[in-house]
Design an enzyme around this catalytic site. Structure first.
Site, PDB file in Angstrom:
ATOM      1  N   PHE A  62      52.530  39.050  42.705  1.00  0.00           N
ATOM      2  CA  PHE A  62      53.067  40.244  43.358  1.00  0.00           C
ATOM      3  C   PHE A  62      52.639  41.535  42.647  1.00  0.00           C
ATOM      4  O   PHE A  62      53.076  42.614  42.981  1.00  0.00           O
ATOM      5  CB  PHE A  62      54.592  40.139  43.500  1.00  0.00           C
ATOM      6  CG  PHE A  62      55.031  39.284  44.679  1.00  0.00           C
ATOM      7  CD1 PHE A  62      54.098  38.739  45.556  1.00  0.00           C
ATOM      8  CD2 PHE A  62      56.377  39.037  44.911  1.00  0.00           C
ATOM      9  CE1 PHE A  62      54.500  37.954  46.648  1.00  0.00           C
ATOM     10  CE2 PHE A  62      56.786  38.258  45.999  1.00  0.00           C
ATOM     11  CZ  PHE A  62      55.850  37.713  46.855  1.00  0.00           C
ATOM     12  N   ARG A  63      51.768  41.397  41.638  1.00  0.00           N
ATOM     13  CA  ARG A  63      50.984  42.512  41.088  1.00  0.00           C
ATOM     14  C   ARG A  63      51.749  43.569  40.310  1.00  0.00           C
ATOM     15  O   ARG A  63      51.144  44.537  39.845  1.00  0.00           O
ATOM     16  CB  ARG A  63      50.196  43.224  42.205  1.00  0.00           C
ATOM     17  CG  ARG A  63      49.251  42.336  42.980  1.00  0.00           C
ATOM     18  CD  ARG A  63      48.203  41.736  42.081  1.00  0.00           C
ATOM     19  NE  ARG A  63      47.114  41.097  42.819  1.00  0.00           N
ATOM     20  CZ  ARG A  63      46.334  40.147  42.298  1.00  0.00           C
ATOM     21  NH1 ARG A  63      46.538  39.721  41.062  1.00  0.00           N
ATOM     22  NH2 ARG A  63      45.356  39.623  42.995  1.00  0.00           N
ATOM     23  N   ASN A  93      49.698  37.284  35.277  1.00  0.00           N
ATOM     24  CA  ASN A  93      48.544  38.167  35.050  1.00  0.00           C
ATOM     25  C   ASN A  93      48.737  39.538  35.703  1.00  0.00           C
ATOM     26  O   ASN A  93      47.908  39.999  36.479  1.00  0.00           O
ATOM     27  CB  ASN A  93      47.240  37.512  35.516  1.00  0.00           C
ATOM     28  CG  ASN A  93      47.277  37.095  36.966  1.00  0.00           C
ATOM     29  OD1 ASN A  93      48.350  36.877  37.519  1.00  0.00           O
ATOM     30  ND2 ASN A  93      46.133  37.004  37.596  1.00  0.00           N
ATOM     31  N   HIS A 177      45.600  26.834  35.396  1.00  0.00           N
ATOM     32  CA  HIS A 177      44.385  27.167  36.143  1.00  0.00           C
ATOM     33  C   HIS A 177      43.261  26.405  35.462  1.00  0.00           C
ATOM     34  O   HIS A 177      42.807  26.777  34.378  1.00  0.00           O
ATOM     35  CB  HIS A 177      44.118  28.672  36.128  1.00  0.00           C
ATOM     36  CG  HIS A 177      42.932  29.043  36.972  1.00  0.00           C
ATOM     37  ND1 HIS A 177      43.000  29.948  37.992  1.00  0.00           N
ATOM     38  CD2 HIS A 177      41.646  28.604  36.950  1.00  0.00           C
ATOM     39  CE1 HIS A 177      41.806  30.056  38.567  1.00  0.00           C
ATOM     40  NE2 HIS A 177      40.966  29.247  37.952  1.00  0.00           N
ATOM     41  N   ASP A 299      48.970  30.887  46.378  1.00  0.00           N
ATOM     42  CA  ASP A 299      48.197  31.683  45.424  1.00  0.00           C
ATOM     43  C   ASP A 299      47.941  33.077  46.017  1.00  0.00           C
ATOM     44  O   ASP A 299      46.823  33.607  45.951  1.00  0.00           O
ATOM     45  CB  ASP A 299      46.887  30.990  45.039  1.00  0.00           C
ATOM     46  CG  ASP A 299      46.206  31.654  43.851  1.00  0.00           C
ATOM     47  OD1 ASP A 299      46.800  32.563  43.244  1.00  0.00           O
ATOM     48  OD2 ASP A 299      45.067  31.257  43.531  1.00  0.00           O
ATOM     49  N   HIS A 303      44.178  42.002  46.981  1.00  0.00           N
ATOM     50  CA  HIS A 303      43.404  43.141  46.474  1.00  0.00           C
ATOM     51  C   HIS A 303      43.164  44.068  47.655  1.00  0.00           C
ATOM     52  O   HIS A 303      43.131  43.630  48.806  1.00  0.00           O
ATOM     53  CB  HIS A 303      42.063  42.680  45.904  1.00  0.00           C
ATOM     54  CG  HIS A 303      42.185  41.845  44.674  1.00  0.00           C
ATOM     55  ND1 HIS A 303      42.576  42.358  43.460  1.00  0.00           N
ATOM     56  CD2 HIS A 303      42.011  40.516  44.484  1.00  0.00           C
ATOM     57  CE1 HIS A 303      42.612  41.388  42.563  1.00  0.00           C
ATOM     58  NE2 HIS A 303      42.293  40.255  43.158  1.00  0.00           N
TER      59      HIS A 303
HETATM   60 ZN    ZN Z   1      46.824  32.380  41.098  1.00  0.00          ZN
END
Ligand code: ZN
Length: 440
Positions: A62-63, A93, A177, A299, A303
């Site tokens: 969700f950035r 991340n 990952h 996932d 962007h």
């Molecule tokens: Zn991911």
């Protein structure tokens, strides 16, 4: 007195379907059965509709903090709700990355203010943080530790020593990952001279296979719960088929690896990691839905269009998906490729069990009233303008998929109707986590 009764719905659980009424009280399912004549503040006739558990997407980005132009907890959770996802687990991340208690608390505060669905928050493995992350997991704050063996930069890209350290020390579920960085950097160097290399050639199946082989080795030495994220190749399945029975490894597949292949040729729009594979791999994922695969996730990694329109080397990897996962998979069901029972196991019950998300993932007495009402066989063509994600695009725009759910409930409250959001920012909450399964 019930707060609401939903009458005559066809309720779907992994073991089968039943037609019954559901009584909701204080956000929980308090009765399932024949509830004629029972006192209630509200009621709905759901005759002809199918009632699924709210979907549990254990893999979203969700950035925020850091990149609100791509997504934030309000827009991301609206996208989730519109697509029938009522629980999400957010990956580390972000900016800053979620690699300490301070980072985790900062992200949780944002989620609490903005999210309209319930949420868990991953912590990220980095060199030297195994002890701090272990505490977050033991206190049942972080829902797991995420390890990037490749495909990222900064402190989240771990070397083999850090991987081994977290393998031994960090309790709970380790999400991985699994793409080997040495293989990736070798092929990246080979592709350097080309302006538009083929992403799937630059990140070949060997990278994933080598990483999964390493995970299996580590797990044989130090058995622990490992959840392999976005499995994407037949070769990884083969490795796991040979090993999995003895090891506590669970496996996730993502919607885009089930629906897109290199034949779709969408360039940077479908650039993601691990990459979209060829048709043989895609079909192998469908077959494994009935077997090796434990969970389904999006996932969701949005962007902006501007970023995706850049040249290959500058366009970031990741595609949005949290609001199209259930509609696409329901299309699979309506077309006879998967059963509704298996779908709710993969998309709700199993992820809730693996991450010990209390009250989530199943329609049963005592569980949270997280539910999705859908009309069987109803289909639409997805229009980009209907999307809730901030980035406003989807690789599946123009695709046929199931209509938006008739209604989506989180703990008994309606959050979306026919794809329209009817909930306020901040109505979601952190999902309580159950005890750790091992004596960590
Ligand atoms: Zn991911």
């Amino acid at each position: 007195m019930y707060d609401r009764i939903i009458r005559h719905a066809t309720i779907v659980r992994p073991e089968g379907q039943i037609r019954a009424d559901i009584g909701i009280e204080d956000g929980k399912i308090s009765a399932i059965g024949e509830l004629d004549g029972q006192a209630t503040r509200a009621e709905t006739n759901a005759s002809g509709l199918v009632l699924l558990p709210g979907f549990v997407d254990s893999h979203v980005h969700f950035r925020c903090p850091g990149h609100p132009a791509k997504e934030d907890w309000f827009s991301g959770s609206k996208a989730a709700a519109a697509g029938g996802v009522t629980s999400v687990c957010d990956m580390p991340n972000t900016s800053p990355p979620t690699v300490s208690r301070k980072d985790w608390l900062q992200k949780e505060a944002l989620a609490a203010q903005q999210s309209i669905v319930d949420y868990g928050i991953w912590a990220g493995a980095a060199a030297g943080n195994a002890e701090e992350i272990s505490e977050l997991i033991r206190e049942r704050l972080a829902c797991g530790v995420k390890v990037f063996m490749g495909a990222t930069t900064g402190p989240l890209l771990v070397d083999d020593n850090t991987l081994a350290e977290h393998f031994q020390l960090t309790p709970g579920v380790m999400g991985v990952h699994a793409e080997d960085e040495t293989v990736l950097s070798h092929f990246r160097d080979l592709g350097r001279g080309q302006s538009t290399p083929d992403h799937s050639v630059l990140r070949p199946p060997e990278a994933a296979v080598k990483a999964v082989r390493r995970l299996i080795e580590l797990c044989e030495t130090w058995p622990r719960e490992v959840h392999i994220c976005h499995l994407s190749t037949a070769a990884e399945l083969e490795l796991l088929r040979a090993q999995k029975k003895q090891l506590p490894i669970t496996v996730e597949v993502c919607t885009h690896h089930l629906w897109l292949s290199t034949q779709n040729a969408l360039g940077n729009w479908m650039k993601c990691n691990p990459p979209i594979r060829d048709e043989a791999d895609r079909l192998a994922m469908w077959e494994a839905l009935e077997g090796e695969i434990d969970t389904l996730a999006s996932d969701h990694a949005p962007h902006t269009k501007e970023e995706k329109e850049r040249g290959y080397w500058d366009a970031p990897s990741g595609i949005p998906g949290v609001e199209t996962t259930l509609p696409l998979m329901l299309r699979g069901v309506w077309e006879g490729r998967l059963s509704l029972e298996r779908l709710v196991a993969l998309g709700a019950e199993r992820p809730a069990q693996i991450f010990a998300l209390q009250g989530k993932g199943r329609i049963d007495v005592g569980y949270d009233a997280d539910m999705v009402l859908v009309e069987p066989q109803a289909m639409r063509t997805l229009q980009a303008r209907d999307l809730q994600t901030r980035v406003g695009w989807s690789p599946f725009a123009g695709w046929k998929m199931a209509s938006a759910p008739s209604e989506v409930l989180v703990r008994g409250r309606t959050v979306a109707r026919e794809g329209k959001i009817v909930a306020d920012a901040g109505s979601g909450r952190k999902i309580p986590l159950g005890p750790l399964t091992k004596a960590d």
